[in-house]
Scaffold this motif. Sequence first.
Motif, PDB file in Angstrom:
ATOM      1  N   LEU A  56       0.855  -1.179   0.000  1.00 59.80           N
ATOM      2  CA  LEU A  56       0.000   0.000   0.000  1.00 59.80           C
ATOM      3  C   LEU A  56       0.892   1.229   0.000  1.00 59.80           C
ATOM      4  O   LEU A  56       1.779   1.360   0.847  1.00 59.80           O
ATOM      5  N   VAL A  57       0.673   2.134  -0.972  1.00 59.80           N
ATOM      6  CA  VAL A  57       1.457   3.366  -1.035  1.00 59.80           C
ATOM      7  C   VAL A  57       0.509   4.558  -1.067  1.00 59.80           C
ATOM      8  O   VAL A  57      -0.563   4.500  -1.687  1.00 59.80           O
ATOM      9  N   PRO A  58       0.849   5.656  -0.400  1.00 59.77           N
ATOM     10  CA  PRO A  58       0.025   6.874  -0.460  1.00 59.77           C
ATOM     11  C   PRO A  58       0.040   7.435  -1.878  1.00 59.77           C
ATOM     12  O   PRO A  58       1.079   7.452  -2.541  1.00 59.77           O
ATOM     13  N   ALA A  59      -1.117   7.874  -2.363  1.00 55.10           N
ATOM     14  CA  ALA A  59      -1.213   8.422  -3.717  1.00 55.10           C
ATOM     15  C   ALA A  59      -2.484   9.239  -3.826  1.00 55.10           C
ATOM     16  O   ALA A  59      -3.433   9.050  -3.052  1.00 55.10           O
ATOM     17  N   ASP A  60      -2.518  10.102  -4.792  1.00 56.67           N
ATOM     18  CA  ASP A  60      -3.692  10.937  -5.019  1.00 56.67           C
ATOM     19  C   ASP A  60      -4.714  10.162  -5.852  1.00 56.67           C
ATOM     20  O   ASP A  60      -4.981  10.468  -7.012  1.00 56.67           O
ATOM     21  N   VAL A  61      -5.247   9.116  -5.242  1.00 56.38           N
ATOM     22  CA  VAL A  61      -6.297   8.297  -5.851  1.00 56.38           C
ATOM     23  C   VAL A  61      -7.427   8.198  -4.837  1.00 56.38           C
ATOM     24  O   VAL A  61      -7.363   8.783  -3.758  1.00 56.38           O
ATOM     25  N   PHE A  62      -8.450   7.430  -5.160  1.00 54.43           N
ATOM     26  CA  PHE A  62      -9.572   7.280  -4.237  1.00 54.43           C
ATOM     27  C   PHE A  62      -9.082   6.835  -2.864  1.00 54.43           C
ATOM     28  O   PHE A  62      -8.352   5.845  -2.742  1.00 54.43           O
ATOM     29  N   GLY A  63      -9.494   7.558  -1.847  1.00 53.58           N
ATOM     30  CA  GLY A  63      -9.118   7.205  -0.493  1.00 53.58           C
ATOM     31  C   GLY A  63      -7.669   7.478  -0.157  1.00 53.58           C
ATOM     32  O   GLY A  63      -7.225   7.189   0.959  1.00 53.58           O
ATOM     33  N   GLY A  64      -6.902   7.992  -1.114  1.00 51.20           N
ATOM     34  CA  GLY A  64      -5.492   8.257  -0.873  1.00 51.20           C
ATOM     35  C   GLY A  64      -4.638   7.013  -0.779  1.00 51.20           C
ATOM     36  O   GLY A  64      -3.477   7.081  -0.377  1.00 51.20           O
ATOM     37  N   ARG A  65      -5.192   5.860  -1.181  1.00 52.91           N
ATOM     38  CA  ARG A  65      -4.489   4.582  -1.014  1.00 52.91           C
ATOM     39  C   ARG A  65      -4.415   3.845  -2.340  1.00 52.91           C
ATOM     40  O   ARG A  65      -5.438   3.502  -2.938  1.00 52.91           O
ATOM     41  N   LEU A  66      -3.199   3.619  -2.792  1.00 53.21           N
ATOM     42  CA  LEU A  66      -2.952   2.812  -3.989  1.00 53.21           C
ATOM     43  C   LEU A  66      -2.283   1.522  -3.550  1.00 53.21           C
ATOM     44  O   LEU A  66      -1.210   1.539  -2.944  1.00 53.21           O
ATOM     45  N   ILE A  67      -2.929   0.410  -3.836  1.00 56.87           N
ATOM     46  CA  ILE A  67      -2.377  -0.894  -3.477  1.00 56.87           C
ATOM     47  C   ILE A  67      -1.812  -1.521  -4.737  1.00 56.87           C
ATOM     48  O   ILE A  67      -2.543  -1.837  -5.682  1.00 56.87           O
ATOM     49  N   THR A  68      -0.499  -1.639  -4.778  1.00 53.18           N
ATOM     50  CA  THR A  68       0.157  -2.243  -5.940  1.00 53.18           C
ATOM     51  C   THR A  68       0.135  -3.761  -5.768  1.00 53.18           C
ATOM     52  O   THR A  68       0.606  -4.286  -4.760  1.00 53.18           O
ATOM     53  N   ALA A  69      -0.433  -4.435  -6.752  1.00 57.45           N
ATOM     54  CA  ALA A  69      -0.592  -5.902  -6.685  1.00 57.45           C
ATOM     55  C   ALA A  69       0.034  -6.518  -7.927  1.00 57.45           C
ATOM     56  O   ALA A  69      -0.656  -6.770  -8.925  1.00 57.45           O
ATOM     57  N   PRO A  70       1.333  -6.753  -7.902  1.00 60.79           N
ATOM     58  CA  PRO A  70       2.014  -7.255  -9.100  1.00 60.79           C
ATOM     59  C   PRO A  70       1.717  -8.731  -9.375  1.00 60.79           C
ATOM     60  O   PRO A  70       1.652  -9.553  -8.462  1.00 60.79           O
ATOM     61  N   THR A  71       1.572  -9.013 -10.650  1.00 62.42           N
ATOM     62  CA  THR A  71       1.336 -10.398 -11.084  1.00 62.42           C
ATOM     63  C   THR A  71       2.635 -11.124 -11.394  1.00 62.42           C
ATOM     64  O   THR A  71       2.645 -12.356 -11.475  1.00 62.42           O
ATOM     65  N   GLY A  72       3.702 -10.373 -11.622  1.00 59.88           N
ATOM     66  CA  GLY A  72       4.876 -10.965 -12.245  1.00 59.88           C
ATOM     67  C   GLY A  72       4.624 -11.113 -13.731  1.00 59.88           C
ATOM     68  O   GLY A  72       3.594 -10.667 -14.262  1.00 59.88           O
ATOM     69  N   PRO A  73       5.550 -11.733 -14.462  1.00 57.84           N
ATOM     70  CA  PRO A  73       5.387 -11.871 -15.921  1.00 57.84           C
ATOM     71  C   PRO A  73       4.102 -12.594 -16.281  1.00 57.84           C
ATOM     72  O   PRO A  73       3.661 -13.514 -15.581  1.00 57.84           O
ATOM     73  N   LEU A  74       3.500 -12.186 -17.405  1.00 57.96           N
ATOM     74  CA  LEU A  74       2.243 -12.771 -17.862  1.00 57.96           C
ATOM     75  C   LEU A  74       2.343 -13.422 -19.234  1.00 57.96           C
ATOM     76  O   LEU A  74       1.429 -14.150 -19.621  1.00 57.96           O
ATOM     77  N   MET A  75       3.426 -13.189 -19.956  1.00 55.60           N
ATOM     78  CA  MET A  75       3.470 -13.586 -21.362  1.00 55.60           C
ATOM     79  C   MET A  75       4.331 -14.811 -21.643  1.00 55.60           C
ATOM     80  O   MET A  75       4.507 -15.188 -22.796  1.00 55.60           O
ATOM     81  N   ARG A  76       4.890 -15.432 -20.607  1.00 54.07           N
ATOM     82  CA  ARG A  76       5.648 -16.660 -20.832  1.00 54.07           C
ATOM     83  C   ARG A  76       4.704 -17.798 -21.210  1.00 54.07           C
ATOM     84  O   ARG A  76       3.506 -17.729 -20.951  1.00 54.07           O
ATOM     85  N   ASP A  77       5.249 -18.846 -21.785  1.00 49.65           N
ATOM     86  CA  ASP A  77       4.411 -19.953 -22.249  1.00 49.65           C
ATOM     87  C   ASP A  77       3.549 -20.532 -21.132  1.00 49.65           C
ATOM     88  O   ASP A  77       2.424 -20.968 -21.370  1.00 49.65           O
ATOM     89  N   TYR A  78       4.076 -20.573 -19.939  1.00 46.58           N
ATOM     90  CA  TYR A  78       3.391 -21.265 -18.854  1.00 46.58           C
ATOM     91  C   TYR A  78       2.615 -20.337 -17.927  1.00 46.58           C
ATOM     92  O   TYR A  78       2.029 -20.785 -16.932  1.00 46.58           O
ATOM     93  N   ASP A  79       2.577 -19.049 -18.203  1.00 48.38           N
ATOM     94  CA  ASP A  79       1.769 -18.139 -17.393  1.00 48.38           C
ATOM     95  C   ASP A  79       0.297 -18.334 -17.724  1.00 48.38           C
ATOM     96  O   ASP A  79      -0.063 -18.700 -18.852  1.00 48.38           O
TER      97      ASP A  79
END
Length: 509
Positions: A56-79
């Motif tokens: 969770l990082v402070p940001a000028d978005v709704f509620g002042g809260r931006l939650i970064t939720a990384p997926t990691g790579p998506l384009m490999r054969d096995y993703d």
Amino acid sequence: MAFPTVEVVESYSAAHQEYDAVILVGDYAQAVPAEFADFVSRAQQFDQRVGKQPLLVPADVFGGRLITAPTGPLMRDYDDVRNISDAAGAGARIAQQAGVRKPLLVVFGTQDDGRYGQAEAVAYWGLCQALYEPLEAREALGEESIETITNVGVVGTLDSSWLAAVESGKRVARDLCGTEPERMAPARFAEYCQQAFAHTPVKVTVIDDVQQLQHEYPLLMAVGRASLEVERHWPCVVRLEYTAPAAEQTLMFAGKGIVYDTGGADLKTGGHMAGMSRDKGGAAGVAGFMKTVAEMRPETVSVVAELGVVRNSIGGDAFVADEIIKAHSGVRVRIGNTDAEGRLVLADLLSHLRVQAGNYPRPQLFSVATLTGHAALAKGPYSALVPNGPARAQGLPDRLWEAGEVYGDPTEVSWSRREDFAFVAPRTKSDDVLSSNNGPSATTKRGHQFPMAFLTIAAGLDVHGNDSDHPIPYVHVDIAGSGVEGGDWQHGKPSGAPVTCFAGAYLHK
């Protein structure tokens, strides 16, 4: 049975101001959407974890809260799309811990790959999976106090009613599968179903008369014989039926609902009995799919289900190995091991559905069960599909496999072979089929395939193959590996499999 209400909005800029956080899901090694790029870039200057793990990082978005939720790579054969689900779930847990009540879910970077055609939907279902709390906890502590996220916005173009219908079904499946064996004893399992389908187009019939069950479901009642010593453990069959207004095909399900599996006379030992209240996951998954059907009300697809809800108890009247029991189909079954009880229940249910199949347009039969440890060993977290000849000819396993890939409820196909039928062939003229060997399925060759051969014979489906004048497509679905998170049948959260797979294959256009 509340769960986070979902609203679909076309874009971040079109969303209203009531949201109190943004959960941003995607591969942060790629371009982040312009609305959030500066916030992410500044946060990364101060914390190298941003974009690499959920934060969770402070940001000028709704509620002042931006939650970064990384997926990691998506384009490999096995993703696959489960990367999206996992990331959304991780972000949801952070949001809940931070006191967020109405997050907006934004998925980015998946538009150019067919694997992610349902990415936004899968993200929402992943969020709900992460936030789900068990029925016992909700009843003891109150839903409002432990399931605190009440609304979710999803940026996309999907139909919110579709998202909610699938989640409603998955919630029913989780409740029925995961709840402890007294709270979900057979009569109370049936009661839950009656309440879940009240005021819906699904008709619920509960068969609980012992004499009727003994006459019409003899294999099921053999499994439940010792349970008759305790009235609250008496077995029942729950029949669910949805009739489409302009039915063109009919899905017919048999669901294994062993509310507790002691192993019977072949008693589970060495701590292996813990978690066996989840042996009803097949019936739970079928009921969950039917809940989605009730919400979606398809015009051309009718659905019929029979759930065998039984406790495999140990006691003076328990059935034992070597007994020969005549099934509903008339087939004489020799019991090889009383801990292979689920296939007995399914055989009688399938036989009833086989007899009824001619009354419905284009019937397709399915059995769904937490049947074998071998399926979990061989397929890991994937539902195992074992089709007969007509199902293979009609492409049913392909249809389910493709839906599972896109909708985040993946499967793998196993083929039925001649060795499977030889394995259950009778050794004498005293019987027609052997239910099982007397060793663990996980150490038995083709341990999740040969039970389908048994089911085919014991249910009378062996005369409805490709060589028949009346072929009936049939697919056995073993969810022993997919029914709970992490394969932990004692403590893992029920997954709701295979609700989403079937819903994607048959209900969504």
